[in-house]
Design an enzyme around this catalytic site. Structure first.
Site, PDB file in Angstrom:
ATOM      1  N   TYR A 334       0.839  -1.198   0.000  1.00 38.46           N
ATOM      2  CA  TYR A 334       0.000   0.000   0.000  1.00 38.46           C
ATOM      3  C   TYR A 334       0.872   1.245   0.000  1.00 38.46           C
ATOM      4  CZ  TYR A 334      -3.636  -3.258   1.693  1.00 38.46           C
ATOM      5  OH  TYR A 334      -4.499  -4.307   1.834  1.00 38.46           O
ATOM      6  N   GLU A 410     -19.096   2.448  21.925  1.00 34.14           N
ATOM      7  CA  GLU A 410     -20.019   2.766  20.838  1.00 34.14           C
ATOM      8  C   GLU A 410     -20.554   4.196  20.895  1.00 34.14           C
ATOM      9  OE1 GLU A 410     -21.793  -1.732  20.127  1.00 34.14           O
ATOM     10  OE2 GLU A 410     -22.657  -0.469  21.718  1.00 34.14           O
TER      11      GLU A 410
END
Length: 431
Positions: A334, A410
């Site tokens: 990458y 979350e």
């Protein structure tokens, strides 16, 4: 006349600001209303993780959701990828937003009601499958962004392309040359895009915080393989051998001088790591060959060229000095994740508006890598980090990514929905 122009200009700016304020409030309220649904989606994906190019269940749920929102949907992009296109009510640029979908071959240890129980055979070993890098949250957040922006479609000044990408973590099959973002680019997903945004959740950054960095943000990654060939002999008669184990050990030590003596580390970091050495089968046999594998992390093409050259010089010459031979293979994986400086500068006030200036942090270069970089090689892009650590957590001890104990708070997801939505809306307004 000049006074009239100034008055009209001020009126336009005031009207624009009021319009932006109204859209921001709409984004904030809708994101909050979607928070429970985003968390529910994330928990479902977490309980049903899928490895790279196997994300059929995840992709199916995503595609159905985008179709329900009235978008043009394309499935099977780069094997299992999904593209949704939302055309705004007014003309303007096309902005892309990306989420990656794949999980990892990691056995989860967290005691959660939605803990992954999935197992697989990976690289010849039985292992669990887990969203140990947070890609489940990326998918859920972008699904929330899609629903939010679809609800204000008539007000959008342009087009939004939602990219749900497979295989960001790579594939074990070495015969495959393209996957994930690279394959998506090769299949044309960036051809009509003007700019692209993405985020990555971070388990060691407090929820409610956004991190950014203009220029090189994450490293380029290359895979390194070195095969040291010697001469096999009885372990009791080492003078009869050309010992590849001793030679490999000397090469490992020699490689350490690249970062410490060749790289100008006061400017930018670099990494050369040997991750595994394999050789020999018995305590009293000097083997014929030793294999080493490792990773290289760099932040510029010149630095990458320097390190590749020094690896070959050190490995081949140390081996030759021992009478052995070193076959060196370096595969570029990458590129550098490079945030366009102009785009980053223009979007920074938007991030500060969304999260609050005190909660937008400039981060140091990250030695991890991201295939989001392939999109950035095509068009200007901005990739940010979203906090996912409980506010009372300690970044030094919080479980890191790619581990069995990886955990996310979350409560940070709603900020991700707001940030990506606002970036898209404001980019279209400004361009």
């Amino acid at each position: 006349m000049e006074k009239a122009i100034i008055t009209l200009s001020l009126l336009f700016m005031t009207t624009f600001a009021r319009g932006q304020s109204g859209m921001q409030e709409q984004i904030n309220q809708t994101a909050l209303a979607l928070e429970e649904q985003v968390i529910e989606w994330r928990r479902d994906f977490h309980q049903h993780p899928e490895l790279g190019n196997e994300e059929t269940r995840t992709a199916g749920i995503v595609a159905a959701h985008l179709r329900d929102l009235g978008m043009e949907v394309t499935e099977g992009v780069a094997v299992t990828g999904v593209i949704g296109v939302l055309k705004g009510g007014k003309p303007g640029p096309t902005v892309a937003i990306r989420a990656d979908m794949d999980a990892l071959p990691v056995t989860e240890r967290n005691d959660l009601p939605f803990k992954s129980q999935v197992t697989t055979n990976y690289n010849g070993q039985e292992t669990g499958v887990m969203h140990a890098c947070g890609h489940d949250s990326h998918v859920a957040i972008l699904m929330g962004v899609a629903e939010l922006l679809a609800g204000m479609q008539d007000e959008l000044n342009g087009t939004v392309k939602f990219i749900f990408q497979p295989a960001e973590e790579g594939l074990e099959d070495k015969t495959v040359e393209s996957w994930g973002a690279k394959q998506m680019v090769e299949e044309g997903v960036m051809e009509d895009v003007d700019a692209i945004f993405g985020l990555h959740i971070n388990s060691q950054t407090p929820a409610g915080v956004i991190k950014y960095k203009p220029g090189p943000s994450m490293a380029a990654v290359d895979n390194l393989e070195i095969l040291v060939k010697g001469r096999q002999a009885h372990g009791a008669y080492p003078w009869s051998s050309i010992d590849p184990i001793v030679t490999a050990s000397q090469i490992v030590m020699g490689l350490q001088t690249i970062v410490s003596r060749n790289v100008k580390i006061i400017e930018i970091p670099a990494i050369v790591t040997i991750g595994a050495i394999h050789g020999g089968v018995r305590h009293n046999i000097i083997p014929e060959e030793v294999e080493m594998i490792g990773t290289i992390r760099t932040y510029s093409e010149s630095q990458q060229t320097l390190i590749h050259r020094r690896i070959r010089e050190i490995g081949e010459n140390i081996a030759e000095s021992a009478g052995a031979a070193a076959e060196i293979s370096i595969k570029k994986m990458y590129p550098v994740t490079h945030n366009d400086p102009d785009l980053t500068a223009s979007m920074l006030p938007i991030l500060e508006k969304v999260a609050g200036k005190a909660n937008v942090w400039l981060h140091d270069p990250v030695t991890g890598a991201e295939d989001f970089s392939f999109y950035q090689k095509e068009k200007p892009g901005l990739f940010i980090f979203l906090g996912g650590m409980p506010p009372e957590g300690d970044s030094e001890t919080a479980p890191s990514h790619h581990t069995p104990d990886f955990y996310l708070d979350e409560s940070g997801f709603v900020l991700g929905v707001r940030a990506l939505s606002q970036l898209a809306v404001d980019y279209m307004e400004l361009n």
